[in-house]
Scaffold this motif. Structure first.
Motif, PDB file in Angstrom:
ATOM      1  N   HIS A  84       0.828  -1.213   0.000  1.00  0.00           N
ATOM      2  CA  HIS A  84       0.000   0.000   0.000  1.00  0.00           C
ATOM      3  C   HIS A  84       0.864   1.265   0.000  1.00  0.00           C
ATOM      4  O   HIS A  84       0.656   2.179  -0.805  1.00  0.00           O
ATOM      5  CB  HIS A  84      -0.900  -0.023   1.242  1.00  0.00           C
ATOM      6  CG  HIS A  84      -1.828   1.137   1.359  1.00  0.00           C
ATOM      7  ND1 HIS A  84      -3.167   1.057   1.022  1.00  0.00           N
ATOM      8  CD2 HIS A  84      -1.623   2.410   1.765  1.00  0.00           C
ATOM      9  CE1 HIS A  84      -3.729   2.242   1.221  1.00  0.00           C
ATOM     10  NE2 HIS A  84      -2.815   3.079   1.680  1.00  0.00           N
ATOM     11  N   GLU A  88       1.504   4.178  -2.846  1.00  0.00           N
ATOM     12  CA  GLU A  88       1.216   5.601  -2.631  1.00  0.00           C
ATOM     13  C   GLU A  88       2.422   6.470  -3.023  1.00  0.00           C
ATOM     14  O   GLU A  88       2.261   7.537  -3.618  1.00  0.00           O
ATOM     15  CB  GLU A  88       0.844   5.850  -1.165  1.00  0.00           C
ATOM     16  CG  GLU A  88      -0.515   5.293  -0.818  1.00  0.00           C
ATOM     17  CD  GLU A  88      -1.027   5.763   0.537  1.00  0.00           C
ATOM     18  OE1 GLU A  88      -2.251   5.757   0.727  1.00  0.00           O
ATOM     19  OE2 GLU A  88      -0.211   6.141   1.400  1.00  0.00           O
ATOM     20  N   HIS A 103      -4.617   7.340  -1.609  1.00  0.00           N
ATOM     21  CA  HIS A 103      -5.041   6.270  -0.699  1.00  0.00           C
ATOM     22  C   HIS A 103      -6.089   5.363  -1.342  1.00  0.00           C
ATOM     23  O   HIS A 103      -5.977   4.135  -1.303  1.00  0.00           O
ATOM     24  CB  HIS A 103      -5.575   6.864   0.606  1.00  0.00           C
ATOM     25  CG  HIS A 103      -6.085   5.825   1.558  1.00  0.00           C
ATOM     26  ND1 HIS A 103      -5.245   4.992   2.254  1.00  0.00           N
ATOM     27  CD2 HIS A 103      -7.351   5.444   1.889  1.00  0.00           C
ATOM     28  CE1 HIS A 103      -5.975   4.150   2.987  1.00  0.00           C
ATOM     29  NE2 HIS A 103      -7.248   4.414   2.783  1.00  0.00           N
ATOM     30  N   ASP A 168      -4.192   9.131   6.298  1.00  0.00           N
ATOM     31  CA  ASP A 168      -4.290   9.191   4.833  1.00  0.00           C
ATOM     32  C   ASP A 168      -5.695   8.965   4.308  1.00  0.00           C
ATOM     33  O   ASP A 168      -5.929   9.053   3.107  1.00  0.00           O
ATOM     34  CB  ASP A 168      -3.326   8.183   4.190  1.00  0.00           C
ATOM     35  CG  ASP A 168      -3.687   6.737   4.522  1.00  0.00           C
ATOM     36  OD1 ASP A 168      -4.596   6.520   5.337  1.00  0.00           O
ATOM     37  OD2 ASP A 168      -3.061   5.836   3.938  1.00  0.00           O
TER      38      ASP A 168
END
Ligand SMILES: [Zn+2]
Length: 241
Positions: A84, A88, A103, A168
């Motif tokens: 993840h 980003e 996000h 986020d």
């Protein structure tokens, strides 16, 4: 059930990541209701899934306290977190996305990308230690160094601080911070804090002071910058200072 690139179901990955996120640094036990809230799922269906994950050896139940990830569960959770956060970084640094827009993309892509693709992205980016919101990126080996930060709401008046981490998930909040000139790495002075849950006023260089609501100030992780010492003679300090 859709499978992720590493063979876990997307739901499993989402659960592990959510439990990791709620447990925090100290790996507190996570309660079903909190998890249900975080995943926006009913507590009843969460309970069923937790039984499965427990049977698979990914978490353990602590009587009356909730669940905690096993070592295997934690390793898998950190792998999703790494995917993840690298995604980003790649989206912001290489594809020009704003920090408020990455996000949601990463939530989708984290289940689809292979580890090889993520590692190539990490390589191209020079192995970034933090994501665009200041969250630490777990290493390939599943190590994570969580910085110790202090919420803006608790930074003393008159202190120079640096914004280091923001949540986020709320794109609107991130856009608001941008409009104030705040991003990860911005330094400012805490000018005032009103009592009884009143606002925190900060001063940024070249801008008028701005008052932030306490609820927002609680979500902003800061590092305090000690003022440069004016060369105090060391032997003049009282013992134990
Ligand atoms: Zn994110």
């Amino acid at each position: 059930m859709p499978q992720s690139s590493v063979g876990l179901s997307q739901a499993t990955e989402d659960y592990l990541k959510a439990i990791y996120g709620l447990a925090g640094d100290q790996e507190r036990a996570v309660q079903t209701t909190d998890l249900a809230g975080a995943l926006a799922i009913s507590p009843a269906s969460v309970s069923g899934m937790l039984r499965r994950l427990s049977k698979d050896g990914l978490l353990s139940h602590l009587p009356y306290r909730g669940v905690r990830l096993t070592a295997t569960g934690r390793r898998l959770a950190l792998r999703v977190v790494r995917r993840h956060r690298i995604l980003e970084c790649y989206l912001t640094n290489r594809l020009g996305y704003d920090w408020n827009a990455v996000h949601a993309e990463a939530e989708r892509l984290e289940h689809a990308v292979s580890d090889e693709l993520v590692e190539r992205m990490a390589l191209v980016l020079g192995d970034p230690p933090y994501d665009p919101h200041g969250a630490p990126i777990p290493t390939r080996d599943g190590e994570i160094a969580v910085p110790s930060l202090i919420p803006l709401a608790e930074v003393p008046i008159g202190t120079l601080a640096e914004l280091r981490m923001v949540d986020d998930k709320d794109a609107e909040r991130l856009r608001y911070l941008t409009s104030l000139g705040l991003e990860v790495g911005t330094r400012f002075e805490v000018v005032d804090r009103q009592p009884f849950d009143g606002p925190v006023t900060i001063g940024l260089p070249g801008r008028p002071p701005v008052a932030l609501g306490l609820a927002l100030a609680r979500t902003l992780g800061c590092r305090i910058h000690e003022p440069e010492p004016r060369s105090p003679p060391e032997d003049s300090l009282p013992a134990g200072a």
